[in-house]
Structure formats: C-alpha cells, structure tokens
Design a protein around this motif. Sequence first.
Motif, PDB file in Angstrom:
ATOM      1  N   ASP A 142       0.844  -1.158  -0.015  1.00 23.47           N
ATOM      2  CA  ASP A 142       0.021   0.145   0.042  1.00 23.47           C
ATOM      3  C   ASP A 142       0.701   1.222  -0.121  1.00 23.47           C
ATOM      4  O   ASP A 142       0.466   2.099  -0.650  1.00 23.47           O
ATOM      5  CB  ASP A 142      -0.865   0.037   1.274  1.00 23.47           C
ATOM      6  CG  ASP A 142      -1.927  -1.009   1.199  1.00 23.47           C
ATOM      7  OD1 ASP A 142      -2.377  -1.675   0.092  1.00 23.47           O
ATOM      8  OD2 ASP A 142      -2.556  -1.594   2.186  1.00 23.47           O
ATOM      9  N   GLU A 166      -9.200   4.443  -2.665  1.00 24.48           N
ATOM     10  CA  GLU A 166      -8.651   2.867  -2.949  1.00 24.48           C
ATOM     11  C   GLU A 166      -8.154   2.319  -1.425  1.00 24.48           C
ATOM     12  O   GLU A 166      -8.537   1.071  -1.412  1.00 24.48           O
ATOM     13  CB  GLU A 166      -7.647   3.074  -3.767  1.00 24.48           C
ATOM     14  CG  GLU A 166      -8.035   3.522  -5.319  1.00 24.48           C
ATOM     15  CD  GLU A 166      -7.065   3.397  -6.143  1.00 24.48           C
ATOM     16  OE1 GLU A 166      -5.704   3.099  -5.804  1.00 24.48           O
ATOM     17  OE2 GLU A 166      -7.067   3.597  -7.454  1.00 24.48           O
ATOM     18  N   ARG A 187      -9.259   2.737   1.649  1.00 21.60           N
ATOM     19  CA  ARG A 187     -10.491   2.298   2.249  1.00 21.60           C
ATOM     20  C   ARG A 187     -11.107   1.096   1.586  1.00 21.60           C
ATOM     21  O   ARG A 187     -11.496   0.272   2.495  1.00 21.60           O
ATOM     22  CB  ARG A 187     -11.388   3.619   2.338  1.00 21.60           C
ATOM     23  CG  ARG A 187     -11.291   4.699   3.291  1.00 21.60           C
ATOM     24  CD  ARG A 187     -12.309   5.541   3.656  1.00 21.60           C
ATOM     25  NE  ARG A 187     -12.798   6.253   2.127  1.00 21.60           N
ATOM     26  CZ  ARG A 187     -12.452   7.282   1.857  1.00 21.60           C
ATOM     27  NH1 ARG A 187     -11.592   8.067   2.619  1.00 21.60           N
ATOM     28  NH2 ARG A 187     -12.795   8.049   0.813  1.00 21.60           N
ATOM     29  N   ILE A 188     -11.118   1.014   0.422  1.00 19.95           N
ATOM     30  CA  ILE A 188     -11.736  -0.143  -0.304  1.00 19.95           C
ATOM     31  C   ILE A 188     -10.592  -1.402   0.249  1.00 19.95           C
ATOM     32  O   ILE A 188     -11.243  -2.508   0.387  1.00 19.95           O
ATOM     33  CB  ILE A 188     -11.810  -0.110  -1.848  1.00 19.95           C
ATOM     34  CG1 ILE A 188     -12.937   1.227  -2.175  1.00 19.95           C
ATOM     35  CG2 ILE A 188     -12.008  -1.199  -2.427  1.00 19.95           C
ATOM     36  CD1 ILE A 188     -13.002   1.400  -3.386  1.00 19.95           C
ATOM     37  N   LYS A 189      -9.486  -1.265  -0.056  1.00 24.94           N
ATOM     38  CA  LYS A 189      -8.631  -2.421   0.245  1.00 24.94           C
ATOM     39  C   LYS A 189      -8.758  -2.577   1.798  1.00 24.94           C
ATOM     40  O   LYS A 189      -8.590  -3.728   2.182  1.00 24.94           O
ATOM     41  CB  LYS A 189      -7.045  -1.798   0.095  1.00 24.94           C
ATOM     42  CG  LYS A 189      -6.786  -1.826  -1.322  1.00 24.94           C
ATOM     43  CD  LYS A 189      -5.194  -1.323  -1.490  1.00 24.94           C
ATOM     44  CE  LYS A 189      -4.975  -1.368  -3.170  1.00 24.94           C
ATOM     45  NZ  LYS A 189      -3.587  -1.033  -3.438  1.00 24.94           N
ATOM     46  N   ARG A 190      -8.751  -1.538   2.525  1.00 27.16           N
ATOM     47  CA  ARG A 190      -9.135  -1.971   4.167  1.00 27.16           C
ATOM     48  C   ARG A 190     -10.326  -2.825   4.296  1.00 27.16           C
ATOM     49  O   ARG A 190     -10.189  -3.853   5.186  1.00 27.16           O
ATOM     50  CB  ARG A 190      -9.009  -0.722   5.111  1.00 27.16           C
ATOM     51  CG  ARG A 190      -8.967  -0.929   6.305  1.00 27.16           C
ATOM     52  CD  ARG A 190      -8.788   0.036   7.370  1.00 27.16           C
ATOM     53  NE  ARG A 190      -9.648   1.234   6.887  1.00 27.16           N
ATOM     54  CZ  ARG A 190      -9.761   2.672   7.411  1.00 27.16           C
ATOM     55  NH1 ARG A 190      -8.696   2.689   8.401  1.00 27.16           N
ATOM     56  NH2 ARG A 190     -10.393   3.652   7.124  1.00 27.16           N
ATOM     57  N   ARG A 191     -11.404  -2.503   3.890  1.00 26.26           N
ATOM     58  CA  ARG A 191     -12.472  -3.147   3.963  1.00 26.26           C
ATOM     59  C   ARG A 191     -12.448  -4.662   3.257  1.00 26.26           C
ATOM     60  O   ARG A 191     -13.034  -5.703   3.805  1.00 26.26           O
ATOM     61  CB  ARG A 191     -13.661  -2.527   3.274  1.00 26.26           C
ATOM     62  CG  ARG A 191     -15.021  -3.240   3.346  1.00 26.26           C
ATOM     63  CD  ARG A 191     -16.317  -2.403   2.992  1.00 26.26           C
ATOM     64  NE  ARG A 191     -16.166  -2.108   1.426  1.00 26.26           N
ATOM     65  CZ  ARG A 191     -15.848  -0.842   0.921  1.00 26.26           C
ATOM     66  NH1 ARG A 191     -15.645  -0.146   1.723  1.00 26.26           N
ATOM     67  NH2 ARG A 191     -15.789  -0.758  -0.478  1.00 26.26           N
ATOM     68  N   GLN A 192     -11.918  -4.605   2.228  1.00 29.41           N
ATOM     69  CA  GLN A 192     -11.585  -6.027   1.598  1.00 29.41           C
ATOM     70  C   GLN A 192     -10.604  -6.917   2.451  1.00 29.41           C
ATOM     71  O   GLN A 192     -11.047  -8.234   2.695  1.00 29.41           O
ATOM     72  CB  GLN A 192     -10.928  -6.005   0.156  1.00 29.41           C
ATOM     73  CG  GLN A 192     -11.780  -5.403  -0.806  1.00 29.41           C
ATOM     74  CD  GLN A 192     -11.118  -5.020  -2.172  1.00 29.41           C
ATOM     75  OE1 GLN A 192     -10.021  -5.225  -2.193  1.00 29.41           O
ATOM     76  NE2 GLN A 192     -11.879  -4.675  -3.129  1.00 29.41           N
ATOM     77  N   ARG A 193      -9.797  -6.455   3.179  1.00 32.82           N
ATOM     78  CA  ARG A 193      -8.813  -7.242   3.818  1.00 32.82           C
ATOM     79  C   ARG A 193      -9.656  -7.643   5.335  1.00 32.82           C
ATOM     80  O   ARG A 193      -9.450  -8.582   5.747  1.00 32.82           O
ATOM     81  CB  ARG A 193      -7.597  -6.257   4.421  1.00 32.82           C
ATOM     82  CG  ARG A 193      -6.261  -6.185   3.466  1.00 32.82           C
ATOM     83  CD  ARG A 193      -5.363  -5.778   4.219  1.00 32.82           C
ATOM     84  NE  ARG A 193      -5.316  -4.495   4.595  1.00 32.82           N
ATOM     85  CZ  ARG A 193      -5.155  -3.280   3.987  1.00 32.82           C
ATOM     86  NH1 ARG A 193      -4.585  -3.335   2.702  1.00 32.82           N
ATOM     87  NH2 ARG A 193      -5.281  -2.279   4.286  1.00 32.82           N
ATOM     88  N   GLU A 216     -12.920  -8.328   5.189  1.00 30.35           N
ATOM     89  CA  GLU A 216     -13.712  -9.291   4.600  1.00 30.35           C
ATOM     90  C   GLU A 216     -12.901 -10.800   4.550  1.00 30.35           C
ATOM     91  O   GLU A 216     -13.402 -11.753   5.066  1.00 30.35           O
ATOM     92  CB  GLU A 216     -14.470  -8.764   3.436  1.00 30.35           C
ATOM     93  CG  GLU A 216     -15.617  -7.757   3.530  1.00 30.35           C
ATOM     94  CD  GLU A 216     -15.914  -7.393   2.286  1.00 30.35           C
ATOM     95  OE1 GLU A 216     -15.450  -7.615   1.154  1.00 30.35           O
ATOM     96  OE2 GLU A 216     -16.653  -6.279   2.556  1.00 30.35           O
ATOM     97  N   THR A 217     -11.635 -10.681   4.332  1.00 28.95           N
ATOM     98  CA  THR A 217     -10.957 -11.648   3.824  1.00 28.95           C
ATOM     99  C   THR A 217     -10.505 -12.195   5.120  1.00 28.95           C
ATOM    100  O   THR A 217     -10.759 -13.502   5.342  1.00 28.95           O
ATOM    101  CB  THR A 217      -9.772 -11.466   3.214  1.00 28.95           C
ATOM    102  OG1 THR A 217      -9.682 -10.775   1.847  1.00 28.95           O
ATOM    103  CG2 THR A 217      -8.710 -12.601   2.837  1.00 28.95           C
ATOM    104  N   GLN A 224     -13.649 -14.163   6.487  1.00 31.62           N
ATOM    105  CA  GLN A 224     -14.015 -15.425   5.822  1.00 31.62           C
ATOM    106  C   GLN A 224     -13.001 -16.377   6.094  1.00 31.62           C
ATOM    107  O   GLN A 224     -13.234 -17.846   6.001  1.00 31.62           O
ATOM    108  CB  GLN A 224     -14.018 -15.115   4.270  1.00 31.62           C
ATOM    109  CG  GLN A 224     -14.961 -14.260   3.800  1.00 31.62           C
ATOM    110  CD  GLN A 224     -14.894 -14.146   2.134  1.00 31.62           C
ATOM    111  OE1 GLN A 224     -13.999 -14.443   1.522  1.00 31.62           O
ATOM    112  NE2 GLN A 224     -15.939 -13.259   1.773  1.00 31.62           N
TER     113      GLN A 224
END
Length: 306
Positions: A230, A258, A260-266, A268-269, A272
């Motif tokens: 990042d 971008e 913030r989107i990456k932080r939300r995706q991490r 969610e990962t 899961q």
Amino acid sequence: MVVLLVLGVILLAAAVALMALALRTDEEARGVNRSLAVLQAMGSAPRELSRDLERPFADRVVEPLRARALAIGRRLTGADSAERIRSRLDAAGNPAGWSVDRVVSGKVLCAGLGLVVGIVVAVLLGASFLPGVAVTLAGLVVGFFGPDLYLYQRGYDRAERLRRDLPDAIDLMTISVEAGLGFDAAVQQVAHHTAGPLAEEFVRMLREMQLGKSRTQALRGLAERCNVDDVRTFVSAMVQADSFGIPIAQVLRVQAGEMRIKRRQRAETKAQQVPVKITVPLVFFILPCLFIPVMGPALLTMMDNL
C-alpha cells in the motif's frame, strides 16, 4: 629444684611468645609497607598504565568479546549478509542500539548461550546421547537465528501497523491539501498530529528533503524502507503526480478511496478465514470435551452390560 624448673619453663615460653610477637609485628609492618608502596606506585604511575584499570567492565570485557564474536559472525554469515540485515533493520524501524555489527555479533553470542542452555536442559532431562545431541543442536540453532526471528517479527508487526494507519493518514493529508496547504506541509501535519511508525517515516522523509534530497528521492526511500504494498502504491501515485503535474488533491482523494476499499476487503478476507482457522481447535479441543458428557454415560452402560 621443682620451683626453679617451673620458673625456667615459664621464662622460656615467655621468650618464645615475645619473639613470635615481634616477628609477627615486623611481618605486618612489612605487609602494610608493601601495600602503601603499591598504592603510591599506582597513584604516581603514568596515565597510560593506569588507564586500563580505570576503564569500566563493559569496555574491558564485553567489547573485546563482542569484537571476537563479530569476526566469527562475519565468517559464518557471508559477505552479502550486511545488506539483508540492514534491510531488516529498516523494516523493523531501526531499533535503538541495533546495528549490523551488533546483530552479527549477537547471533554468535546467542548461539553460544543457546548451546549452553541446550546442554543444561539435556543434563536436567537425563537424555541419552542422541536426544542430548539433538537438544543441544536445537539450542544452538535457535540461538543463532534468534535475532533474525526477532527482527522479522518486529518488521511484520510494523508493516501491519503501517498498513492499518495509512488510510487515515491519507484522509488527513487530503483534508490538509484541500484546505490550501502544500504536499510537504500536509505531510508535516500528518507527522505532527499522529503517532506510530508511519509518522516516524514521514518525519524522516521530511528531514531527508531538508538535507537536499528531492521529493521523488525521499518518497522512493520511504517505499524501500517500509516494504509495504500500500505504501508503494501511494508513493508511485505521488511520484507520477509530481512528474506529470497532476493536482495533488485529486490524486490524494483517489488514493484515500482506494485505501478504504482495500482495508474493507482485508477485513472481509479475515472474516472469511475464521471458519477455516477455527476448525483445528474445534476438532482437537472443543469436540472431545463435548463427547465426554454425551458419550460417556453410554460407554459406561455398554461396559457394564458386556
């Protein structure tokens, strides 16, 4: 005759006692004189002769031991290990008192300490020859690679902290630029109002720019030290914006979205991954505890019937 004999024995004993006392006093006097002479000689000795005695224990014992360990460590680690250790120190934030030479010498000293600990553990466990050798070698290997593991763990924790703090820092930087500040002043505001490794890296970047480096060189140095994807993405965007004349506020706004989107995706990962990670403790620790009250009475009944 008896009285004269007793009197002679008493006089002889008194003479022997006086002679011994005189000799002892003379010997003590000579000892005191020798001690006074040694102290006087040390006091009047040249500065070069008494300098070694006035040095602290760390300089007289620890430093020569560390120098010998450094020479041995350089032979064991190879010529290219200095750059790798330096990169690990940068990734770990350059802890206070840590340098390449100290890490190399510390590896050798920790290996010796691990060897001693392994031998002591093998003796206390009463292990035979082969298990004792295995425990000793394990202590040696763990001690030798202990500083590397410490630097790796500290660098990993620092990278996670950088990855977590970067979106908020870019948001603050975007607000500062949109309020009318320049990029350097916005970076200074972020470094002043935040704490952590990212603020320290921004402070170092600003100092490098004050010492004569260009903004592009300081940003690239920041990316090389952090070694976080990042941060590299952010630095690449800033370098390109500076090279092509793109407005900094627009680039920062896009980078903030971008990040913030990456932080939300991490997040969610990691959410899961929870069912997969919980399988091992569920199978080996939780289910056996449930089987005891559920299956225990049935097994006892079956044992009584059979």
